[in-house]
Design an enzyme around this catalytic site. Structure first.
Site, PDB file in Angstrom:
ATOM      1  CG  ASP A 120      37.541  48.238  86.121  1.00  9.84           C
ATOM      2  OD1 ASP A 120      37.059  47.825  85.056  1.00  9.84           O
ATOM      3  OD2 ASP A 120      37.659  47.516  87.127  1.00  9.84           O
ATOM      4  CB  SER A 168      37.864  43.787  86.519  1.00  7.44           C
ATOM      5  OG  SER A 168      37.261  44.741  85.682  1.00  7.44           O
ATOM      6  CG  PHE A 217      35.384  57.165 102.278  1.00  4.96           C
ATOM      7  CD1 PHE A 217      35.484  57.989 103.386  1.00  4.96           C
ATOM      8  CD2 PHE A 217      36.532  56.905 101.547  1.00  4.96           C
ATOM      9  CE1 PHE A 217      36.688  58.559 103.752  1.00  4.96           C
ATOM     10  CE2 PHE A 217      37.746  57.481 101.893  1.00  4.96           C
ATOM     11  CZ  PHE A 217      37.819  58.306 102.998  1.00  4.96           C
ATOM     12  CG  ASP A 233      31.560  59.582 100.427  1.00  7.43           C
ATOM     13  OD1 ASP A 233      31.784  59.200 101.589  1.00  7.43           O
ATOM     14  OD2 ASP A 233      30.541  59.258  99.776  1.00  7.43           O
TER      15      ASP A 233
END
Length: 536
Positions: free
Chosen positions: A60, A110, A288, A304
């Protein structure tokens, strides 16, 4: 002043010319390298098989400047000069460009781009999973204008499907694979106006459970799945991290109940995640963080997992399906770091993304897995100033401005880094621009750096990867993927492979002609060229 500038330029060029490696001063070094590359291209064979699996890697905000700068950083992190580094993405044999504009804006977001490359339809800014007849934030325009994605096409074809992201799983890119929303920001019902709820629109989190039976869901976004008053398991004292839903629904528990009796697991930390055996797991939801995941440079590896680890777990679960799989892997925080004007964080995210791609290639076969890597849009990041070979990509240009002040090699066209005071730029001679906290200078002041509108690179390897060559509209990507894997509406490719045609040689799944058991290269070439021409 002019004589001084000439002197500085001559000294600058002399210093730069002394930095070349000895082997690079020999023209045979470059000739041999080019000859080897040329031969590898000449030896390349088209893979016209049906793609069993699709690995879709989406960076992205990873425009070409970001891609190039990340390549250099990756090499420099390995104590190399950096410019000559070969990224995993660099090894993809087929390269194209995609036009990213939306229906209503030159520069897209996006959500509009996700709808294009996942659903095959261009749409309007801030809308996701709907066509351009839908209007941003207006619920009633959403109905009847929904469009489905390559993920759903794959699921309908019997494949396993998954999403992996470093953002919240309700964010624009993953939402494009399963949701239909007149607003990309309707993460939970608490984010929706009462009028939209009254008109029957539903939030993106609830659609995550309802629209498509997704086998693997990995990312962040816990707070959009739980009711108000629900304490977050990781940050129980932080009210802002707690549940947001107004309707009282606990979507995580609902998901667990939906999967009751199935080999399904939920995890919210790395310990739980690591304990999950992909060989005995068919469904996985792993969230997470309450919102987006931490940046790779700030990630706590004890809490994580990395994008490399999440990608691997997802593939190992999905690849058990003999019919194949579709997996969307998004490095979503490249974009968010750019919005902050922070090139350090953005480039480290991109380097980690390249590592996830490498792991994906290790776990799959190029023979039956179509892998593409691309971006949704770019950012106004510039790479400038004649830095010396091997100079830190996050450093300063050796050539100063006419105001006799240095500037960084990487800068932004707009964003929070605009710091003109009394008509002067800040003096950064004693500033460590390589630090994680440094915000690059920008030309125009904005709280958040915008996107930019240039084409993005599309890289492909595996079955029918040659379809991704050339300059195409971004929505072409979904159609080419569907054609290559025989999912969705266009099934001509698999029909060519499995259905003998009268008066001609059919093409078997292994790419050989069926007639007399002999290969027919001409028929293979003609079939692939015909398919490519039709889809152009």
């Amino acid at each position: 002043m002019e004589q001084t500038s000439v002197f500085v330029l001559v000294l600058f060029l002399l210093l730069g010319s002394s930095r070349a490696a000895v082997e690079e001063e020999n023209p045979e070094f470059w000739r041999a390298q080019a000859k080897q590359t040329l031969q590898s291209v000449l030896d390349r064979k088209l893979n016209t098989k049906v793609a069993k699996n699709i690995l879709f890697f989406l960076g992205d905000g990873m425009g070409i400047t970001t891609y190039t700068a990340a390549r250099i950083l990756k090499g420099q992190l390995q104590n190399q000069s950096g410019e000559e580094t070969v990224m995993t993405m660099d090894t993809f044999p087929y390269v194209g460009l995609a036009k990213t504009y939306s229906v209503d804006f030159q520069i897209a977001d996006s959500a509009a781009t996700a709808t294009a490359y996942l659903c095959g339809v261009k749409t309007n800014l801030n809308t996701v999973g709907v066509n351009a007849a839908a209007r941003n934030g207006i619920c009633r325009t959403q109905k009847g204008n929904e469009v489905t994605s390559i993920l759903k096409w794959a699921k309908d074809a019997g494949k396993s499907v998954g999403i992996v992201t470093t953002t919240r799983v309700q964010h624009a890119t993953p939402a494009g694979s399963y949701a239909h929303s007149a607003s990309r920001t309707w993460y939970s019902d608490a984010d929706m106006p009462d009028s939209a709820i009254g008109e029957g629109c539903t939030d993106i989190s609830s659609q995550l459970l309802k629209n498509v039976d997704i086998d693997v869901i990995i990312g962040g976004g816990r707070q959009y799945m739980t009711p108000r008053g629900t304490k977050d398991p990781e940050y129980p004292a932080d009210f802002s991290s707690g549940g947001k839903r107004r309707d009282g629904r606990h979507l995580i528990q609902e998901w667990q109940n939906m999967k009751n009796g199935k080999a399904a697991h939920y995890a919210w930390n790395k310990t739980e995640f690591d304990a999950i055996d992909p060989e005995t797991t068919d469904y996985l939801m792993a969230l997470f963080e309450p919102g987006d995941l931490r940046y790779e440079a700030e990630r706590d590896p004890s809490m994580d997992p990395s994008i490399i680890e999440t990608t691997e777990k997802a593939i190992r679960i999905l690849q058990k399906n003999p019919k194949g799989f579709f997996l969307l892997v998004e490095s979503g925080r490249i974009d968010q770091a750019h919005h902050q004007g922070n090139a350090y964080l953005a480039l480290h995210e991109a380097v980690a993304f390249d590592g996830a791609i490498a792991r994906g290639l290790e776990l799959t076969s190029e023979d039956d897995t179509l892998t593409i890597a691309t971006a949704d849009h770019s950012h106004p990041l510039t790479f400038n100033g004649f830095p010396f070979r091997g100079q830190s990509i996050l450093g300063k240009s050796p050539l100063w401005g006419t105001d006799m002040l240095p500037y960084t090699t990487l800068m932004y066209g707009n964003g929070p880094g605009h710091k003109i005071v009394n008509g002067k730029r800040p003096d950064i001679r004693n500033v460590n621009t390589n630090s994680m906290e440094y915000i690059q200078l920008s030309a125009a002041p904005l709280d958040s750096t915008t996107h930019s509108g240039e084409d993005v690179v599309v890289l492909a390897r595996g079955p029918m990867a040659h379809l991704f060559s050339g300059i195409q509209e971004q929505n072409y990507i979904a159609h080419a993927l569907g054609y290559a894997a025989c999912v969705g509406a266009d099934l001509r490719h698999c029909q060519e492979h499995i259905t003998p045609a009268v008066g001609r040689t059919s093409i078997s799944p292994n790419g050989n002609g069926a007639a007399g058991g002999l290969a027919t290269p001409i028929s293979i070439l003609l079939a692939s060229l015909l398919a490519f021409r039709i889809l152009m």
